[in-house]
Design an enzyme around this catalytic site. Structure first.
Site: not given
Ligand code: ATP
Ligand code: MG
Length: 673
Positions: A542-544
């Site tokens: 999700v950071d990406d």
């Protein structure tokens, strides 16, 4: 029809949060079927007929019980398939996964007394498998190999266990292991487990700094290594790296009494090995002197088994702690079903024991099932890129590269894009082997979302459905569960036996990273979507996730579209700041060998994404990348690519798990190519 109706009825009472079930049920009922665009790949009738889980019906029945009655489901398996010196107390498990209700706690089979080494070896030998090959070892050099039966393996394990006891290693003590894929690596893991010592295996590709950091973390009495190893044509002097690490760790006040060193003669003779008298001991000089039997140290199911660090794809590696009983039951069960294990199988997992896959699916899962495992020391491209298929054929004794012996294929570690899936399926498996695309994490101990080969049709690129006892939920930004066709943050509801219990020495980071983001759930850090048939698609970290003009785009989706272009070998996309759209898409691409990068190719790559996803996902920039920065476990490090894309070159972050640091400079040099 009666059968179908029975299932429809049982659906009515199904607990919430298992939205995929009704979809899967629809597939069984033939309501939602195989149109061209669904891209369903069915197992052959013959495969399914012999499979442990031959159809969705059997899965649904077992899955339903595993969710409604986890205690009954898992204790039945634990009691019927494992040896317990003493049964656990009244409670099979207890958990608190809600930070608002106090400290996070997960316990399975607490009070149960067992030993995982005993269950891997003694129990199987007692059942008549003593003469069965436990390990085939294939050297880096073709033509050199060795093997051990279950009984022989037990002898070696006991000798080492006795030696470790003789130098004062006791239950609960840490042992750091820095070994390549020699037989001595699983032997060491099992020997530690036998005496209740906690192993911390450090992948033997790590630098001395990373090794030192891990030694300081757990303060072991002993470090076990070998003098050198050959990987492909290169000789790597592991002992020198350990020596340097021990100098570093001593500066932090952690000094080691014994460095047990295996003499790996094919790589380096002992005369040429640097040596510190007193501290350093040759394995071959001391271990074989000890008896080949060794009493088992019986441990509680919740006593620690090992400590292992994550890959470091998204930040500083995390020291994950797994305990004994739940991990044992979970790895053995996932191994059995995800690979549809048969006693006559010869099983090869190419992962290194330095990673969780090598713990759960080279060593513990297969050994608990009494399987025959292939252990490969070398590199897949040495002496040439046919080496893997050579090994596959060798251990089935058929002609060169026929691959006819293959039955089930596996994939793990990153989303597998549909083009790669098809190549694997059609070319490697000859269109007849189901692919177990297993989604899981160091933290989860074992497979979480995985095909059960033979049970249901697959979709290239989807990890399909949850394993027994696992309740994946997709939540929105606010932590509300969303159902049906949807996309969001992947969490897990409830605990499962193989879950990690803490981050070593940092329970607070454990709670903050995994349980605080969405109270009540385990947060995986991954994005996921569920399609109309209930199949799960991992979309990346999700950071990406990239947010282009309000559209949330997973990295995996854009990368799959790029890789479907016949001239694109690999792709990694990241978001960069964009004045108008908020974020723009920046794609790093590796071109297939023999093709040169051109303006025309750039345009057709962008077109591939426009056609497959839509204009909103078209990359703003294509950055030609002869190779991509990866962790030593082979994962793309997008956080470093983000820094390169935004030219924040002095903020690359923790690069200790980067496999080839040179790649970063190469990419920077090509930035404006
Ligand atoms: P770190 O946690 O240090 O950033 P890491 O997450 O890469 O490193 P691992 O535990 O080795 O460390 O990898 C787990 C991750 O790998 C998952 O969270 C997921 O992103 C990815 N992954 C694993 N298997 C699959 C799969 N079959 N499909 C898609 N993604 C997968
Ligand atoms: Mg992770």
């Amino acid at each position: 029809t009666t059968n179908h109706l029975r299932h429809v009825e049982s659906m009515a009472s199904f607990p919430s949060g298992a939205g995929h079930i009704s979809h899967l049920n629809a597939i069984i009922l033939g309501e939602s079927l195989a149109s061209e665009e669904d891209d369903l790949v069915y197992p052959s009738h013959d495969f399914s007929r012999h499979a442990l889980i031959p159809s969705p019906h059997e899965y649904l029945e077992m899955y339903k019980r595993s969710i409604e009655d986890p205690a009954g489901f898992w204790s039945d398996i634990a009691l019927s398939e494992f040896y317990w010196k003493q049964r656990w107390g009244d409670q099979v498990y207890s958990e608190n996964l809600d930070v608002n209700k106090g400290n996070i706690k997960i316990e399975w089979f607490k009070g149960g007394i067992t030993n995982i080494c005993y269950n891997c070896l003694d129990r199987n030998i007692d059942a008549g498998l003593g003469g069965k090959i436990a390990l085939y070892w294939e050297s880096n050099e073709p033509g050199f190999d060795a093997n051990l039966t279950y009984s022989q393996l037990l002898h070696h394990v006991c000798q080492l266990a006795n030696y470790l006891k003789s130098i004062g290693v006791r239950k609960g003590d840490a042992v750091v292991v820095y070994l390549p894929m020699l037989l001595e690596l699983p032997i060491t893991m099992l020997a530690c487990a036998r005496i209740g010592a906690v192993h911390s295996v450090v992948f033997a590709g790590f630098s001395s700094d990373s090794l030192a950091q891990r030694i300081v973390d757990c303060k072991p009495k002993v470090v076990i290594t070998c003098n050198a190893v050959k990987r492909g044509p290169k000789t790597i002097h592991l002992k020198d790296i350990v020596d340097a690490a021990l100098v570093e760790s001593a500066k932090d006040g952690v000094s080691i009494d014994v460095c047990l060193t295996y003499e790996n003669q094919s790589a380096l003779k002992r005369e040429s090995t640097k040596w510190q008298e007193g501290r350093d001991k040759w394995w071959q000089d001391v271990v074989p002197k000890y008896p080949t039997t060794c009493e088992v140290e019986w441990v509680d199911a919740e006593d620690p088994l090992f400590l292992l660090y994550t890959s470091g794809s998204t930040g500083k590696p995390k020291g994950v702690l797994h305990t004994t009983g739940g991990y044992m039951v979970y790895t053995a069960t996932t191994f059995k079903y995800a690979f549809d294990y048969k006693e006559s199988d010869i099983y090869w997992c190419t992962a290194d024991c330095g990673w969780i896959t090598g713990h759960s699916y080279v060593t513990y899962g297969p050994m608990l099932n009494g399987a025959t495992v292939v252990l490969f020391e070398g590199a897949p491209n040495y002496p040439d890129s046919g080496r893997c298929w050579d090994i596959v054929d060798k251990y089935k004794y058929v002609t060169r590269y026929s691959r006819k012996s293959l039955r089930v294929l596996g994939s793990v570690g990153e989303p597998i894009n549909p083009s790669a899936w098809r190549w694997f399926f059609n070319l490697v498996g000859g269109s007849s082997c189901p692919i177990s695309d297993t989604w899981w994490q160091t933290e989860t101990g074992g497979f979480m979302i995985t095909p059960l080969p033979g049970a249901w049709p697959q979709k290239p690129g989807s990890a399909t459905f949850p394993f027994f006892g696992v309740q994946p939920v997709i939540v929105d930004e606010k932590g509300n569960e969303i159902d049906g066709e949807c996309s969001g943050y992947l969490c897990v509801k409830g605990s499962w036996p193989g879950a990690f219990r803490t981050l070593y020495g940092d329970h607070e980071r454990y709670e903050t990273t995994y349980f605080r983001p969405f109270p009540g759930y385990y947060f995986t850090g991954d994005g996921c979507s569920r399609d109309k048939d209930g199949y799960h698609w991992l979309t990346g970290r999700v950071d990406d996730v990239i947010n282009v003009s309000g559209h949330r785009i997973g990295t995996a989706e854009v990368e799959s579209a790029l890789v479907s272009h016949p001239q694109c070998a690999e792709a990694a996309v990241v978001g960069v700041e964009h004045e108008v759209k908020g974020q723009g898409i920046y794609a790093f691409v590796t071109i297939v060998e023999g093709i040169s990068y051109s303006e025309e190719l750039r345009k057709s790559l962008i077109l591939a994404v426009r056609n497959q996803i839509g204009a909103f996902a078209a990359p703003d920039k294509i950055h030609w990348a002869p190779s991509l920065p990866k962790t030593r476990s082979g994962k793309i490090m997008r956080r470093i690519l983000r820094k390169i894309a935004s030219r924040q070159l002095d903020e690359l972050g923790d690069t200790s798990t980067l496999a080839e640091p040179g790649v970063v400079d190469q990419l920077i040099a090509l930035a404006d190519h």
